[in-house]
Each structure stands twice: as C-alpha cells, then as structure tokens.
Design an enzyme around this catalytic site. Structure first.
Site, mmCIF file in Angstrom:
data_model
loop_
_atom_site.group_PDB
_atom_site.id
_atom_site.type_symbol
_atom_site.label_atom_id
_atom_site.label_comp_id
_atom_site.label_asym_id
_atom_site.label_seq_id
_atom_site.Cartn_x
_atom_site.Cartn_y
_atom_site.Cartn_z
ATOM 1 N N GLU A 126 0.844 -1.212 0.000
ATOM 2 C CA GLU A 126 0.000 0.000 0.000
ATOM 3 C C GLU A 126 0.872 1.253 0.000
ATOM 4 O O GLU A 126 0.524 2.265 -0.597
ATOM 5 C CB GLU A 126 -0.921 -0.005 1.217
ATOM 6 C CG GLU A 126 -2.033 -1.048 1.093
ATOM 7 C CD GLU A 126 -2.875 -1.145 2.346
ATOM 8 O OE1 GLU A 126 -2.298 -1.344 3.433
ATOM 9 O OE2 GLU A 126 -4.094 -1.025 2.236
ATOM 10 N N GLU A 167 -3.849 -9.371 3.542
ATOM 11 C CA GLU A 167 -4.530 -9.091 4.812
ATOM 12 C C GLU A 167 -5.673 -10.058 5.100
ATOM 13 O O GLU A 167 -5.936 -10.400 6.255
ATOM 14 C CB GLU A 167 -5.076 -7.656 4.808
ATOM 15 C CG GLU A 167 -4.037 -6.565 4.976
ATOM 16 C CD GLU A 167 -3.380 -6.114 3.678
ATOM 17 O OE1 GLU A 167 -3.463 -6.850 2.665
ATOM 18 O OE2 GLU A 167 -2.781 -5.034 3.658
HETATM 19 C C1 3H9 Z 1 -1.479 -4.854 7.091
HETATM 20 O O1 3H9 Z 1 -0.519 -4.562 6.446
HETATM 21 C C2 3H9 Z 1 -2.660 -3.968 7.344
HETATM 22 C C3 3H9 Z 1 -2.706 -2.783 6.414
HETATM 23 O O2 3H9 Z 1 -3.237 -3.128 5.168
HETATM 24 C C4 3H9 Z 1 -3.619 -1.696 6.925
HETATM 25 C C5 3H9 Z 1 -3.292 -1.043 8.180
HETATM 26 C C6 3H9 Z 1 -4.180 0.180 8.466
HETATM 27 N N1 3H9 Z 1 4.247 -7.927 11.609
HETATM 28 O O3 3H9 Z 1 6.923 -15.690 8.272
HETATM 29 P P1 3H9 Z 1 8.302 -15.684 8.825
HETATM 30 C C7 3H9 Z 1 7.388 -11.956 11.974
HETATM 31 S S1 3H9 Z 1 -1.577 -6.373 7.859
HETATM 32 C C8 3H9 Z 1 4.926 -8.398 12.665
HETATM 33 O O4 3H9 Z 1 8.718 -16.842 9.647
HETATM 34 P P2 3H9 Z 1 9.361 -15.881 6.169
HETATM 35 C C9 3H9 Z 1 6.966 -13.405 12.188
HETATM 36 O O5 3H9 Z 1 6.030 -13.513 13.229
HETATM 37 C C10 3H9 Z 1 -0.066 -7.162 7.437
HETATM 38 N N2 3H9 Z 1 5.705 -9.495 12.621
HETATM 39 O O6 3H9 Z 1 9.385 -15.428 7.691
HETATM 40 C C11 3H9 Z 1 8.304 -14.042 12.520
HETATM 41 O O7 3H9 Z 1 8.592 -13.718 13.858
HETATM 42 P P3 3H9 Z 1 9.400 -14.731 14.793
HETATM 43 C C12 3H9 Z 1 -0.084 -7.716 6.075
HETATM 44 C C13 3H9 Z 1 5.791 -10.130 11.450
HETATM 45 O O8 3H9 Z 1 10.651 -15.440 5.613
HETATM 46 C C14 3H9 Z 1 9.282 -13.282 11.627
HETATM 47 O O9 3H9 Z 1 8.631 -12.056 11.309
HETATM 48 N N3 3H9 Z 1 1.112 -8.482 5.832
HETATM 49 C C15 3H9 Z 1 5.110 -9.692 10.311
HETATM 50 O O10 3H9 Z 1 8.959 -17.310 6.054
HETATM 51 C C16 3H9 Z 1 9.651 -14.011 10.360
HETATM 52 O O11 3H9 Z 1 8.436 -14.341 9.675
HETATM 53 C C17 3H9 Z 1 1.168 -9.812 5.984
HETATM 54 O O12 3H9 Z 1 0.181 -10.437 6.313
HETATM 55 C C18 3H9 Z 1 4.313 -8.527 10.414
HETATM 56 N N4 3H9 Z 1 3.646 -8.029 9.361
HETATM 57 O O13 3H9 Z 1 8.182 -15.063 5.500
HETATM 58 C C19 3H9 Z 1 2.494 -10.455 5.730
HETATM 59 N N5 3H9 Z 1 5.383 -10.543 9.287
HETATM 60 O O14 3H9 Z 1 10.742 -14.854 14.172
HETATM 61 C C20 3H9 Z 1 2.844 -11.379 6.857
HETATM 62 C C21 3H9 Z 1 6.228 -11.459 9.773
HETATM 63 O O15 3H9 Z 1 9.374 -14.087 16.123
HETATM 64 N N6 3H9 Z 1 4.159 -11.955 6.739
HETATM 65 N N7 3H9 Z 1 6.468 -11.227 11.081
HETATM 66 O O16 3H9 Z 1 8.618 -16.018 14.748
HETATM 67 C C22 3H9 Z 1 4.483 -12.935 5.877
HETATM 68 O O17 3H9 Z 1 3.705 -13.334 5.038
HETATM 69 C C23 3H9 Z 1 5.836 -13.563 6.008
HETATM 70 O O18 3H9 Z 1 6.314 -13.264 7.290
HETATM 71 C C24 3H9 Z 1 6.906 -13.075 4.978
HETATM 72 C C25 3H9 Z 1 8.274 -13.671 5.377
HETATM 73 C C26 3H9 Z 1 6.494 -13.583 3.598
HETATM 74 C C27 3H9 Z 1 7.018 -11.597 4.972
#
Ligand code: 3H9
Length: 690
Positions: A102, A122
C-alpha cells in the site's frame, strides 16, 4: 533508526531497517514520515527513493493490532506521500506485502527487482488492505484483478506484477542504482507524476453484477469471516464513490474487521504457525542435516502419498515394498493421482513428469543405502516395523534419519530395533499425505536435537506444517481425537443422532462432522484397533459399543454404502436403522435418551478436546498450547477462523471451561478428570495458556 536517510546527489534515499521483515512499526512510520518531510523541504532534492533489503516491507506490524493507535498511522503517512510535490519511488526487493505494498501504491512510481514479490494478503489474518489498498489498487489495475489479489491473499512475482501494471519496471540487479537512475530521469523530465487517487479510467464502467455474483458464489466459503465480504464492499465503494468517500468507507470497514472474532483467531493462528516450527533447545548452532534423497517403505496409500509429497518438492525418492507387484500397484496409484491433478489443472504435465521421474522403486533395501532419510509407512504392527528397522540399520549410511509414520505405536519400542536411536524419529503424516499439510514429528527418548531439526526443515521444504509431539498414546492429534470421538459417541447414547452431531459441528465450522468423517475413512480400521486394544482398556471407565455394533453389521462406511449413514453414491442419508440401533443400545445400557441441544453438543465435544489438550501440554507431550491448535487446524479440519480448540477455550474463558469440565466430571466420572493445568490457570484467574 528504522528508516535511514541518505542522499545520492539530488535523490533522497530512505532505507528501511526493521528486522526481520521490515514491518511498519510505529517507529518506522514516524521515521518515514519525518524522512519524507525532510526530503520535501530540502531544495537540493528532486526525488525520493524508498528501499528495503532483503525484504521491502511485509506490512503493518501485526503485533500492534488491538493496541492504542500512535501517530502517524499508515493512513496518516500515505496521503502526504501521494501529495508530495517531488516524485516518490518504491524500490521493491523481496516482499512488499499488505501495508508495504500500500505504501508503494501511495508512491508515484514502483520499481522492483526480478526476485521481488507483491501482494495484499490481509484477508489471511482477517483484515482488509485498510491503508488505501482497496481504493488505490482497483484504480491501478481494475476492480476484478484487484479483487482476485485481495480475496485470495496470494503473493505474485515482480514479473507478474509488471504484466498487471502493479509495478512500472523490473530490474535484474543493482536495484538501488537502477531505481536512483530511474528516479533522476523521471524527476528531471518534469511535468506531473501519476497519482492513483486521481485515476478513474480502470474503475469506470465496472460491472455492478461483479460484486453480487461474487457474494453469492462465496457465501458458504466465507462463513464465519468478516474480511472477504468487507473487501467486496470496499471495492464496490471505490468503483462507485469519489476517492475520499471510498477511503473513509475503507477505514470503517477495516475497523469492523479489526473488531471481528475471526481476525483475533486468524492472527493467533499466524503466530502459532511460526511458533510451531520452533523447538526448545534448537538454536542456530544446531544445523539440520541435508536431505536430498529419501526412501519410503511401503507402497500403500500412505507410502504413495509421502513419496509424492517428497518428489513434489524435488527430492529423489526410492520406494520399497515386499514384492514387485506391490510396487507396481503403488506406482499405478501414484500415476493416477498425478493424472487427476493434471486434469484438474492443479499441476502441469511437465511438473508431473518431473515428479514421476524422481520416484523409483526397488524391493531390495540395499538400494536405500545412501538415502538421507528413510520414512517407514508399513502396516501398523510392532513386529513388522521392528523387522524393517533392523534391516535398515544394517544398510543405511551413517547420519541417515530413521523415521516412522506410525500413528498408534510406541516409537521408543520401535527404536529398540536399531543401534542409533538418536537418529530415530516419528514423522506422522495425514492421509492423503500429498495433500494434508500436518506433519506431527514425534520425539523419542533418545532422538537428538539435530534429528528433530532435520525433520522440521524437511517438513518446511515439502510444504508441510511441522509440530513436535512427545511419545504418548495417540501423540497430540489422535489422543485428542479419541476424547472428541468418545464424547460424541456418549452423546449418541444420551439422545443425539449422528446427523445432529455432524450438523452441529459443521455449523461450528468443521468441514465435516465426525460420523461423516469416520464413514469416509472406513470404520473397519478403527474396529480392528479397538479389538486389539480391548486387552489394555480400563474396564472401569464408560465405553460406548455403538461403533462396534455398526461394524458387526458389516457397515464399514462409504465403501460398503453404509456406516453411520447409508449412502447414495457419496451422499450420506440419515438411516432409521442406525437410530434403532442407538435406541436399543441406550436401552440395554439403562440410559434414558433425552433431547440434546446443538450448542451443548459443541460445548461438550470441544471441552473434552481442551481438557485432553491441557493434559498433553502439562505432561510435556506438546511444547505449547498453540501447537495443539495447529495440529487440529492442519490435521483435523478445525475451522481456522475459530483459532483451534485451545484458543476457543481462551475466548470462552478458562474459568468457564474449567467449571464445565468439573460439571462433566461430576456427571460422567473418571474420563473427565480435570486437567491440572486447566485447574491451576482457572483458579489463578489466568486468561491465556501462556
Ligand atoms: C497490514 O498490512 C494492514 C494494512 O493493510 C492496513 C493497516 C491500516 N508484523 O513468516 P516468517 C514476523 S496487515 C509483525 O517466519 P518468512 C513473524 O512472526 C499485514 N511481525 O518469515 C516471525 O517472527 P518470529 C499484512 C511479522 O521469511 C518473523 O517475522 N502483511 C510480520 O517465512 C519471520 O516471519 C502480511 O500479512 C508482520 N507483518 O516469510 C504479511 N510478518 O521470528 C505477513 C512477519 O518471532 N508476513 N512477522 O517467529 C508474511 O507473510 C511472512 O512473514 C513473509 C516472510 C512472507 C514476509
């Protein structure tokens, strides 16, 4: 500093840094806000590049949801970016997801490294792209493709994004250099720079039926969820309202999602999934062994599914069985399964050929000598398994992992067959193993941390969800399933019918009730196991004979066209004969059947699961309560949007759940002995398991 400000001559560069995934935390939003203001104010700057490496920005910081908002929020950050008099460029390497993409939409231009990925996922955590995603993306690519991305939550590659118009340029290397050059070129070209809020060409003339059709088509799929319907509402608003009105509509819809029970559950699952792969004691110093060649013992349904799961991930697989005929039968089933995937379009013909080319077979165990792991999926019999492992011990190379797919046997007893029990582990797959994502890894008394790290890494490699279990009867999943099934069977005796129980569980969100599930998988296997276990059963506890009586009638489920239901093809039909059998059984047992309410059915079954889950955690057979949730979501169809049984208990209140357990204990006795962990937490007023 989470957004470092540097300068390349007349271009300001903001490099985000918030490991591990550059989530848009309060600090990063503030640093970006200030950095952009500084660049705008500096007369020497003509353009701004925002870059993050190796991840661009994975979105809003999920940990902040539910906490008090701090300025600037994402919705405070993006409008001034879009209104900047100097063009802003997003330079995407790695993932630009959610709020991260975004942010790109609020920039004037978007460039990416070829290995970059973008998406608005999301919906997977019960939210919608509430930082302008639902208002700006349709303006960039049109309502239909934007909905496709936002409703699926999928990530797409930079090249796919280029084709859709979601990025303007893709570079193969030196992203910063290329982005800076591109920024200078565009800024010097003068004129206006594209601002998405001003565009309507892609949304003008959107078919209004698009929204009503999608609503109708997905009504069942979206049951219990708030976000998908709200995404539709928002894109409909974007297609029909001026930008500011649609933007305000999006904010309200986002808040509705934020407040929904499904959002809470799905974010719980997001973190639980990541926790599940962590093993106490396994740090960066413990390296998984390399697995590229695997053996699978047994060419039956389970062995075939495991072989396919391994080959699909590019591993070389050798299957063995007792005879060439058994291997050929197994091979034919694998080929037929792949052919079905190709005909359904879920696999290409080329991918099928590659996978089939990776699977070979041999009746001689010598062929397994240089395998990195051998997974045994033979008949559930201790002698059979020990004989297999004795033979494997003679041939496997040092360092190979010995894994058993047993679901019912004591893995320490199996491990006595080999001389290297540190290399022995359970890898319990779920049928069909090429489809089901749970891999319950079972730790034996001597299993080394390195072996556990290896099977955990293997699970990730083959797309499974690893959960570590201890070596207790049924491990995590089947031990809890036994409590679930037991209470359902008692409810039959007390007044419910199989179809009432199934319908109540399906209304809760299970894709299938327990009796349809049993009928589908076949009742004879459980019957055989019960007969074997009868010798060990505590005869002082209540036992329901209904399942045995159904099997005695030769009703083994779908395959005999009758089980708990009778079948017309695959359609289950409630059967009065079964109701008579249940009535008779209850009468024989002296139980007076009375009507049972649907919510009592669900509460009693879930409470039994929770009580057993709490015992498993307390006894150390699961590392944490959230692992139990993951086992049930990935292995047993527990509705993801309900967060798993242990999460359900937290929402209901541990005190209430404990009181229910005590009530059932008073009414039904021994099998309901309250879990000490539940009692401890409830009496201390705790609201969560951890
Ligand atoms: C949003 O954006 C809302 C907005 O539209 C509007 C707002 C008004 N935040 O998955 P991994 C942590 S909603 C905090 O194992 P990978 C995860 O818990 C968001 N922490 O790595 C882990 O922690 P730990 C929309 C996060 O390489 C560590 O990072 N975005 C977040 O296999 C490593 O993660 C999503 O839904 C976060 N956003 O995959 C994307 N993301 O080491 C969510 C990750 O303590 N994330 N962590 O266990 C993903 O899809 C995957 O993490 C990503 C990396 C592909 C990025």
């Amino acid at each position: 500093m989470t957004a470092r400000y540097t300068q390349d001559k007349d271009i300001a560069i903001l490099t985000v840094y918030n490991p591990p995934v550059n989530a848009l935390s309060a600090a990063m939003r503030r640093d970006l806000f200030n950095g952009i203001a500084r660049a705008i104010a500096d007369p020497d700057i003509i353009g701004i590049v925002i870059i993050g490496d190796p991840v661009f920005i994975a979105g809003a910081d999920i940990r902040e949801f539910g906490k008090p908002a701090t300025f600037p929020g994402l919705r405070d950050l993006y409008p001034p970016m879009e209104g900047s008099p100097k063009p802003i460029f997003a330079a995407i390497s790695g993932a630009a997801l959610g709020g991260g993409y975004e942010l790109c939409l609020a920039c004037h231009y978007r460039v990416a490294l070829a290995s970059g990925r973008v998406g608005l996922p999301e919906v997977n955590i019960g939210l919608l792209p509430g930082g302008g995603g639902t208002t700006r993306l349709p303006r960039l690519i049109g309502a239909q493709p934007a909905l496709d991305l936002m409703l699926s939550g999928k990530h797409i590659s930079a090249t796919q994004a280029l084709a859709l118009g979601m990025v303007d340029k893709v570079f193969s290397e030196d992203l910063l250099g290329a982005a800076t050059m591109f920024a200078r070129e565009r800024a010097n070209a003068g004129g206006t720079h594209p601002v998405l809020r001003d565009r309507i060409d892609k949304i003008a003339g959107t078919d209004p039926d698009l929204f009503s059709n999608l609503r109708k088509q997905n009504a069942a799929k979206w049951r219990g969820l708030t976000a998908p319907g709200k995404i539709l509402d928002c894109v409909e608003a974007t297609s029909t309202m001026p930008f500011d009105q649609a933007y305000a509509f999006e904010a309200e819809a986002f808040d509705d999602c934020l407040a929904s029970p499904a959002r809470k559950a799905l974010i719980h699952v997001f973190f639980a999934e990541r926790q599940a792969a962590k093993i106490e004691g396994v740090g960066p110093d413990i390296k998984p062994r390399k697995i590229s060649k695997a053996g699978v013992i047994g060419a039956g349904t389970m062995g075939g599914g495991i072989a396919m799961a391994l080959a699909n991930a590019g591993l070389t697989v050798i299957q063995t069985d007792v005879s060439d005929e058994a291997l050929e039968r197994g091979r034919n089933i694998i080929e037929a399964n792949y052919a079905t995937s190709v005909s359904r379009g879920s696999m290409t013909k080329q991918a099928m050929e590659v996978a089939l080319g990776l699977i070979s077979s041999d009746t001689d165990y010598a062929a397994l000598a240089d395998c990195d792991i051998v997974i045994e999926a033979a008949f559930e019999d201790m002698d059979v398994k020990q004989t297999i492992f004795r033979k494997l011990d003679d041939v496997l190379k040092p360092g190979a992992v010995f894994a058993t797919n047993t679901s019912t046997l004591d893995i320490d007893k199996i491990a006595t067959a080999i001389t290297r029990p540190q290399d022995f582990v359970g890898t319990h797959f779920f049928s069909p193993a090429n489809v089901m994502r749970l891999q319950e890894n079972v730790r034996g008394a001597a299993t080394s941390l390195e072996t556990l790290a290896t099977v955990t890494a293997l699970a990730k490699k083959i797309g499974k969800m690893p959960v570590l279990a201890g070596n207790c009867d049924g491990f995590i999943g089947n031990r809890i399933l036994a409590a679930y099934g037991r209470e359902a069977d008692f409810l039959l005796e007390e007044g419910a019918t199989p179809w009432q129980i199934d319908d109540a569980l399906m209304a809760f969100g299970f894709p299938m009730g327990i009796y349809r599930m049993r009928d589908m998988s076949g009742l004879d296997v459980g019957w055989r196991i019960r007969k074997y276990r009868e010798q060990f059963r505590d005869k002082s506890t209540r036992y329901s004979p209904i399942a045995d009586k159904i099997c005695e009638l030769g009703r083994f489920g779908q395959k005999t066209k009758a089980g708990y239901y009778r079948y017309d093809g695959r359609t289950p039909i409630p059967d009065p004969e079964i109701e008579t059998l249940i009535n008779q059984t209850a009468a024989d047992l002296g139980i007076e059947r009375v009507a049972v309410a649907d919510d009592e059915i669900v509460t009693r079954i879930l409470t039994a699961m929770v009580n057993e889950g709490a015992k498993i955690v307390d006894e150390g057979f699961a590392q944490r309560a959230s692992d139990v949730d993951i086992v049930f979501i990935y292995g047993y169809g527990f509705p993801r949007y309900q967060g798993g049984p242990m999460f359900w208990a937290e929402q209901r209140g541990l005190k209430t759940v404990c009181a229910d357990v005590e009530r059932y204990f008073a009414a039904y006795g021994k099998l309901w002995e309250p879990a000490p962990l539940l009692v401890r937490l409830a009496s201390s007023g705790a609201t969560s398991w951890s």
